[in-house]
Motif scaffolding. Structure first.
Motif, PDB file in Angstrom:
ATOM      1  N   ALA A   1       0.744  -1.298   0.017  1.00 40.82           N
ATOM      2  CA  ALA A   1      -0.033  -0.145   0.066  1.00 40.82           C
ATOM      3  C   ALA A   1       0.846   1.218  -0.055  1.00 40.82           C
ATOM      4  CB  ALA A   1      -0.882  -0.020   1.293  1.00 40.82           C
ATOM      5  N   HIS A   2       2.223   1.190   0.042  1.00 37.34           N
ATOM      6  CA  HIS A   2       2.927   2.353   0.253  1.00 37.34           C
ATOM      7  C   HIS A   2       2.857   2.959  -1.025  1.00 37.34           C
ATOM      8  CE1 HIS A   2       6.711   4.816   0.312  1.00 37.34           C
ATOM      9  NE2 HIS A   2       6.681   4.582   1.845  1.00 37.34           N
ATOM     10  N   PRO A   3       2.731   4.541  -0.956  1.00 37.11           N
ATOM     11  CA  PRO A   3       2.522   5.343  -2.300  1.00 37.11           C
ATOM     12  C   PRO A   3       3.618   4.912  -3.284  1.00 37.11           C
ATOM     13  CG  PRO A   3       1.996   6.661  -0.259  1.00 37.11           C
ATOM     14  CD  PRO A   3       2.787   5.299   0.312  1.00 37.11           C
ATOM     15  N   LYS A   4       4.788   4.924  -2.850  1.00 39.45           N
ATOM     16  CA  LYS A   4       5.993   4.840  -3.690  1.00 39.45           C
ATOM     17  C   LYS A   4       5.856   3.500  -4.494  1.00 39.45           C
ATOM     18  CE  LYS A   4      10.999   4.783  -4.230  1.00 39.45           C
ATOM     19  NZ  LYS A   4      12.285   5.040  -3.347  1.00 39.45           N
ATOM     20  N   TYR A   5       5.184   2.554  -3.843  1.00 38.22           N
ATOM     21  CA  TYR A   5       5.136   1.126  -4.681  1.00 38.22           C
ATOM     22  C   TYR A   5       3.926   0.657  -4.841  1.00 38.22           C
ATOM     23  CZ  TYR A   5      10.097   1.293  -2.959  1.00 38.22           C
ATOM     24  OH  TYR A   5      11.455   1.450  -3.001  1.00 38.22           O
ATOM     25  N   ALA A   6       2.708   1.659  -4.802  1.00 40.07           N
ATOM     26  CA  ALA A   6       1.354   1.250  -4.834  1.00 40.07           C
ATOM     27  C   ALA A   6       1.143   0.599  -5.987  1.00 40.07           C
ATOM     28  CB  ALA A   6       0.696   2.516  -4.788  1.00 40.07           C
ATOM     29  N   GLY A   7       0.717  -0.885  -5.885  1.00 40.64           N
ATOM     30  CA  GLY A   7      -0.037  -1.711  -6.712  1.00 40.64           C
ATOM     31  C   GLY A   7       1.238  -2.475  -7.261  1.00 40.64           C
ATOM     32  N   ARG A   8       2.318  -2.519  -6.772  1.00 42.92           N
ATOM     33  CA  ARG A   8       3.461  -3.511  -6.914  1.00 42.92           C
ATOM     34  C   ARG A   8       3.644  -4.472  -5.551  1.00 42.92           C
ATOM     35  NH1 ARG A   8       9.035  -0.852  -7.848  1.00 42.92           N
ATOM     36  NH2 ARG A   8       9.357  -2.990  -8.223  1.00 42.92           N
ATOM     37  N   ARG A   9       4.226  -5.606  -6.073  1.00 42.68           N
ATOM     38  CA  ARG A   9       4.401  -6.490  -5.043  1.00 42.68           C
ATOM     39  C   ARG A   9       5.967  -6.300  -4.834  1.00 42.68           C
ATOM     40  NH1 ARG A   9       1.694 -11.323  -4.506  1.00 42.68           N
ATOM     41  NH2 ARG A   9      -0.041 -11.792  -6.071  1.00 42.68           N
ATOM     42  N   VAL A  10       6.055  -6.283  -3.341  1.00 42.51           N
ATOM     43  CA  VAL A  10       7.466  -6.430  -2.663  1.00 42.51           C
ATOM     44  C   VAL A  10       7.897  -7.435  -1.859  1.00 42.51           C
ATOM     45  CG1 VAL A  10       8.585  -4.950  -0.717  1.00 42.51           C
ATOM     46  CG2 VAL A  10       7.366  -3.585  -2.589  1.00 42.51           C
ATOM     47  N   PHE A  11       8.789  -8.031  -1.738  1.00 38.46           N
ATOM     48  CA  PHE A  11       9.183  -9.390  -1.029  1.00 38.46           C
ATOM     49  C   PHE A  11       9.196  -9.131   0.401  1.00 38.46           C
ATOM     50  CE2 PHE A  11      11.837 -12.400   0.877  1.00 38.46           C
ATOM     51  CZ  PHE A  11      11.298 -13.612   0.344  1.00 38.46           C
ATOM     52  N   ASN A  12      10.092  -8.241   1.289  1.00 41.34           N
ATOM     53  CA  ASN A  12      10.108  -8.115   2.452  1.00 41.34           C
ATOM     54  C   ASN A  12      11.118  -7.073   2.680  1.00 41.34           C
ATOM     55  OD1 ASN A  12      11.144  -8.578   5.003  1.00 41.34           O
ATOM     56  ND2 ASN A  12      10.031 -10.504   5.196  1.00 41.34           N
ATOM     57  N   ALA A  13      10.702  -5.981   3.339  1.00 42.50           N
ATOM     58  CA  ALA A  13      11.423  -5.048   3.918  1.00 42.50           C
ATOM     59  C   ALA A  13      12.272  -5.020   5.239  1.00 42.50           C
ATOM     60  CB  ALA A  13      10.576  -3.821   3.931  1.00 42.50           C
ATOM     61  N   GLY A  14      12.198  -6.513   5.882  1.00 46.96           N
ATOM     62  CA  GLY A  14      13.029  -6.594   6.838  1.00 46.96           C
ATOM     63  C   GLY A  14      12.264  -6.105   8.090  1.00 46.96           C
TER      64      GLY A  14
ATOM     65  N   TRP B   1      11.789 -24.952  -1.342  1.00 44.50           N
ATOM     66  CA  TRP B   1      11.136 -23.768  -1.176  1.00 44.50           C
ATOM     67  C   TRP B   1      12.031 -22.789  -2.322  1.00 44.50           C
ATOM     68  CZ3 TRP B   1       7.272 -21.601   1.731  1.00 44.50           C
ATOM     69  CH2 TRP B   1       6.626 -22.494   2.691  1.00 44.50           C
ATOM     70  N   LEU B   2      11.005 -22.092  -3.016  1.00 45.36           N
ATOM     71  CA  LEU B   2      11.399 -21.314  -3.963  1.00 45.36           C
ATOM     72  C   LEU B   2      11.058 -19.675  -3.536  1.00 45.36           C
ATOM     73  CD1 LEU B   2      12.235 -20.486  -6.770  1.00 45.36           C
ATOM     74  CD2 LEU B   2      10.018 -20.882  -7.729  1.00 45.36           C
ATOM     75  N   GLY B   3      12.038 -18.803  -3.357  1.00 42.46           N
ATOM     76  CA  GLY B   3      11.755 -17.630  -3.088  1.00 42.46           C
ATOM     77  C   GLY B   3      11.655 -16.701  -4.341  1.00 42.46           C
ATOM     78  N   VAL B   4      10.291 -15.743  -4.342  1.00 44.82           N
ATOM     79  CA  VAL B   4      10.029 -14.965  -5.624  1.00 44.82           C
ATOM     80  C   VAL B   4      10.291 -13.699  -5.248  1.00 44.82           C
ATOM     81  CG1 VAL B   4       8.510 -14.439  -7.335  1.00 44.82           C
ATOM     82  CG2 VAL B   4       8.792 -16.649  -6.674  1.00 44.82           C
ATOM     83  N   VAL B   5      11.308 -13.107  -5.771  1.00 41.91           N
ATOM     84  CA  VAL B   5      11.811 -11.406  -4.882  1.00 41.91           C
ATOM     85  C   VAL B   5      11.082 -10.561  -6.171  1.00 41.91           C
ATOM     86  CG1 VAL B   5      13.419 -10.039  -4.467  1.00 41.91           C
ATOM     87  CG2 VAL B   5      13.666 -12.383  -3.688  1.00 41.91           C
ATOM     88  N   GLU B   6      10.241  -9.686  -5.748  1.00 43.59           N
ATOM     89  CA  GLU B   6      10.003  -8.638  -6.420  1.00 43.59           C
ATOM     90  C   GLU B   6       9.931  -7.193  -5.530  1.00 43.59           C
ATOM     91  OE1 GLU B   6       6.064 -10.942  -8.368  1.00 43.59           O
ATOM     92  OE2 GLU B   6       6.459 -10.823  -6.263  1.00 43.59           O
ATOM     93  N   GLY B   7      10.603  -6.248  -6.286  1.00 43.12           N
ATOM     94  CA  GLY B   7      10.825  -5.091  -5.577  1.00 43.12           C
ATOM     95  C   GLY B   7      12.315  -5.253  -4.945  1.00 43.12           C
ATOM     96  N   PHE B   8      12.327  -5.831  -3.546  1.00 42.64           N
ATOM     97  CA  PHE B   8      13.560  -6.030  -2.970  1.00 42.64           C
ATOM     98  C   PHE B   8      13.400  -6.867  -1.559  1.00 42.64           C
ATOM     99  CE2 PHE B   8      11.150  -2.087  -1.624  1.00 42.64           C
ATOM    100  CZ  PHE B   8      10.881  -2.394  -0.277  1.00 42.64           C
ATOM    101  N   ALA B   9      14.452  -7.422  -1.120  1.00 33.89           N
ATOM    102  CA  ALA B   9      14.596  -8.223  -0.090  1.00 33.89           C
ATOM    103  C   ALA B   9      15.478  -7.740   0.776  1.00 33.89           C
ATOM    104  CB  ALA B   9      14.979  -9.697  -0.362  1.00 33.89           C
ATOM    105  N   ILE B  10      15.316  -7.014   1.983  1.00 33.83           N
ATOM    106  CA  ILE B  10      16.047  -6.035   2.742  1.00 33.83           C
ATOM    107  C   ILE B  10      16.316  -6.905   4.315  1.00 33.83           C
ATOM    108  CG2 ILE B  10      16.559  -4.060   4.042  1.00 33.83           C
ATOM    109  CD1 ILE B  10      15.064  -2.641   1.867  1.00 33.83           C
ATOM    110  N   GLY B  11      17.354  -6.697   4.655  1.00 32.77           N
ATOM    111  CA  GLY B  11      17.551  -7.407   6.320  1.00 32.77           C
ATOM    112  C   GLY B  11      16.972  -8.872   6.323  1.00 32.77           C
ATOM    113  N   GLY B  12      16.123  -8.912   7.102  1.00 33.52           N
ATOM    114  CA  GLY B  12      15.588 -10.060   7.447  1.00 33.52           C
ATOM    115  C   GLY B  12      14.776 -10.842   6.131  1.00 33.52           C
ATOM    116  N   GLY B  13      14.344  -9.988   5.326  1.00 34.93           N
ATOM    117  CA  GLY B  13      13.756 -10.453   4.122  1.00 34.93           C
ATOM    118  C   GLY B  13      14.988 -11.302   3.229  1.00 34.93           C
ATOM    119  N   CYS B  14      16.154 -10.672   3.158  1.00 36.10           N
ATOM    120  CA  CYS B  14      17.020 -11.327   2.664  1.00 36.10           C
ATOM    121  C   CYS B  14      17.735 -12.505   3.252  1.00 36.10           C
ATOM    122  CB  CYS B  14      18.422 -10.120   2.684  1.00 36.10           C
ATOM    123  SG  CYS B  14      19.631 -10.783   1.025  1.00 36.10           S
ATOM    124  N   GLN B  15      17.698 -12.558   4.690  1.00 37.07           N
ATOM    125  CA  GLN B  15      17.838 -13.841   5.428  1.00 37.07           C
ATOM    126  C   GLN B  15      17.037 -14.857   4.764  1.00 37.07           C
ATOM    127  OE1 GLN B  15      17.309 -12.485   9.365  1.00 37.07           O
ATOM    128  NE2 GLN B  15      19.481 -11.508   9.680  1.00 37.07           N
TER     129      GLN B  15
END
Length: 296
Positions: free
Chosen positions: A199-212, A262-276
């Motif tokens: 829902a973030h305005p900068k990424y509205a309508g996009r998938r994001v994997f995980n911001a940590g 397990w298969l990880g699908v990364v859209e946008g970014f994977a930061i911190g714990g998301g990258c873990q």
């Protein structure tokens, strides 16, 4: 021995617990007293609470059970809830440090630590309760995570959309339950983890994997030490890597685990714990322009 003297314990568990409480009440350095006590007696406490390593208990259950038995040495649930109600992280009194001392001493003991690690690799009771529904419907909405079965594929979607799918106590709890269900369902052969549309305005309508980690929750003291920091690695992260423990003996080095790729699908970014999380995936697919960030 005076209040400020060296902290040593040489009695039975109950004798030393009483002695520790007396020293703390008399004004001794409570953290030094607790550290010395747990170094000597953590394994004995673990044996009491697990009936000699015959009963499996999750870490949070173990810590609060120990607090009920030794209230002078560990904070109970009410005390932790009161501390989390404080305005921000910096206002905390550090009660969770005592939980860390106890957990560290349990894990440092080879027998008790191995037993606890295996206990944390069992399915959560919530997952076992929800399994019949998921097998029947092929979909479960846990609020912060949604699991769907598509033919032989289990698709797990992180759904913390208001904070770019960042991780906090509720989302990690939902993630682990969903992982358990994906591993337990016999019809699922391979599992996929991805982030939801945010829902973030900068990424509205996009998938994001995980911001940590959810930094807002962290600032306001809403990230728990046991349920998030410790159980995240002992539970969902470890289960992604090793699967569920299904054996009976925790001391023998048998590969008694229920595992799935397990298969990880990364859209946008994977930061911190998301990258873990990606570090314990079997394969990772990333869209063009996706980026990864992990600092140690």
């Amino acid at each position: 021995m005076g209040v400020g003297g060296p902290v040593r314990f040489a009695g039975t568990l109950d004798e030393d617990a009483s002695h520790a409480a007396e020293r703390i009440a008399a004004g001794a350095d409570s953290r030094a007293v607790k550290d010395a006590f747990f170094r000597r007696h953590a394994a004995a406490i673990y044996d009491v609470l697990t009936d000699g390593c015959t009963r499996l208990r999750r870490l949070s259950d173990l810590v609060y059970a120990a607090a009920e038995r030794y209230p002078q040495l560990l904070p109970n649930r009410e005390a932790i809830r009161a501390e989390r109600a404080l305005e921000r992280q910096s206002a905390k009194r550090g009660l969770e440090v005592d939980q860390g001392l106890f957990a560290a001493c349990v894990l440092a003991d080879e027998r008790c630590g191995l037993h606890l690690i295996h206990a944390m690799l069992r399915p959560k009771p919530e997952a076992e309760r929800l399994l019949p529904e998921f097998r029947r419907t092929g979909r479960i909405d846990l609020g912060k995570a949604v699991l769907e079965r598509l033919d032989c594929i289990g698709r797990l979607t992180l759904c913390n959309a208001n904070v770019l799918n960042a991780e906090d106590d509720p989302s990690v709890a939902a993630l682990e339950t969903a992982i358990d269900l994906a591993l337990l369902d016999d019809s699922i052969e391979v599992c996929v983890l991805r982030g939801s549309v945010v829902a973030h305005p900068k990424y509205a309508g996009r998938r994001v994997f995980n911001a940590g980690i959810n930094l807002t929750h962290l600032y306001y003291g809403q990230i728990s030490f046991v349920e998030f920091i410790l159980q995240r690695d002992l539970g969902p992260v470890h289960k992604l890597y090793r699967g569920l423990w299904v054996g009976d003996s925790y001391t023998e080095e048998f590969e008694d685990y229920l595992e799935k790729p397990w298969l990880g699908v990364v859209e946008g970014f994977a930061i911190g714990g998301g990258c873990q999380l990606l570090c314990v995936m079997d394969r990772v697919i990333a869209e063009p322009g996706a980026y990864f960030s992990l600092r140690f």
